[in-house]
Motif scaffolding. Sequence first.
Motif: not given
Lengths: 170, 395
Positions: A10-24
């Motif tokens: 989950k923390s990896e997912i959130n970290e990656m998503a953050k890199k994409f500004n949580h954009h789809r």
Amino acid sequence: MLASEREQLKSEINEMAKKFNHHRSGLIPVLQHVQNVSRHISPEAMQDIALAFDIHPVEVQGVVSFYSFLSTEKKGKFIIRLCRTITCDMAGKDAVARQLENELDIEFGETTEDGMFTLEFTNCLGMCDQGPAMLVNDDIHTKVTPDKVVDIIESYRKRFGANVIQGEHA
Amino acid sequence: MSKSNKNLIVFSEIDIEKALKNALQKSRPDIINEVRDSGLKGRGGAGFPTGIKWNLAASAQGDCKFVICNADEGEPGTFKDRVLLTDYAQQLAAGMVLAGYAIGAKEGIIYLRAEYTYLKADLEKTLEDLRAKNILGENICGKQGFNFDIHIHMGSGAYICGEETALIESLEGQRGEPRNRPPFPVTVGYLGCPTSVNNVETFITALHIVEKGAKWFKTHGTEKSTGTKLFSVSGDCENPGVYEFPMGITIEELLNQVGGQDAKAVQVGGASGNCIPRHQFSKTIAYEDVATGGSIIVFGPHRDMLQVAINFMEFFCDESCGQCTPCRIGTETILEGLDMIEDGCCSVKYLRELVSLGETMQLSSKCGLGQSAPNAFLSIVEHFKSELFDDSFRR
């Protein structure tokens, strides 16, 4: 999946998503990462991914089910994808397929009991001039003969255990 | 094919730094006009004029624009882009820079198919080398204010993502389902911005055209199909591989060059293309005759054409995105019919109904996949009908 594993993922997912500004547009890269790390995308992971991108989990599932390199079922450490398209078919893919099944004692679509190998057919691998072709994870093998199958499989078996690092596309 | 081969016309060595410096001294309309005058058509298979596409993207209004390289080469029998991505990666990047300059984009994306993941590390390294040489990055080749960079986005295994609107959907994190057109990507593309999606080979060809001139390009090929094209040749021939031939080459000539003289049929254009029987080998490969993205599959005298038709239809059943009914149901129904022929329980009357279904799919499917899915089936039925019902061919 252990609770601690889920937290880690989950923390990896959130970290990656953050890199994409949580954009789809970051959704598929995240799914590819989860697939590589845990060899499938579990319902829990889909929930966590959906939260990270602020979309409904069904949206995530819809994407996972669409692409042949993403899966909800746990795959083996090594996914063998044998090309079934016409030129590889003409070059003798059936004989190779039979030896793969014999060697691993499973049928296409199945995973060995030890979780090492998954056997799948795939469409054109772009190696039509060197068929039959197959992928083992990201490695391409060309001009595969029934005779070579055993050696190829052995070479991957040897990478098992302490030699395989998690996430090494294994 | 290798760059050192002196017989290559377009796909030869080129000093990309010099070519880009020359190009960046020209005005954007001049570059677009050069490409348009050359008559270059999209090398991925659809054959849309590249200059017109670039011009539309250049003149579209938008704060940001994108150049996308379609490296989702999935058409059965096509592997030229794999060779280009391996041996011509620098030229590809330079071609994308050129397109970025022409349409006013700052960002380029290479959409690389998942099956080619093993090419990714080398491609990344090439891009890194080009950044060090200032061929990517800011003020490229000394051109003040021109910034452009490229990143790689991996596909996840879906043939349909080679269709440009499906590819954009996939980039945006969606299922790769084609969009309704219009609007076309040149006005509303990736993230709603004007986007030019071009094939790997198209970018490289355009780079050579801008350096050497439209006139030079037009000395090859035919009036309507200018220049040369790469062909991925596979199947029952002595020398399968990637070849560069001028457009307008006859199938017979091509077979002579690759050692496939005894072929009984050739599939031109992959699973979505047409099956050309021996008595039509005088046809030419060109947009005005037999069009192709470059896939040539040779069938020797002993091949069972029913098995060929079944293999292609299985491919489409698997790869249909399922969005529109004609394609989703049509592919399944035709495959069932082909299995019935194999089992010897298909009447000729039912086969005629399937042919009519195929023609309906060509007209009513939403995107190119469904519209071309019945092509192979229809051409095999047309030319090899007697063989389909002849048990002596069954293996």
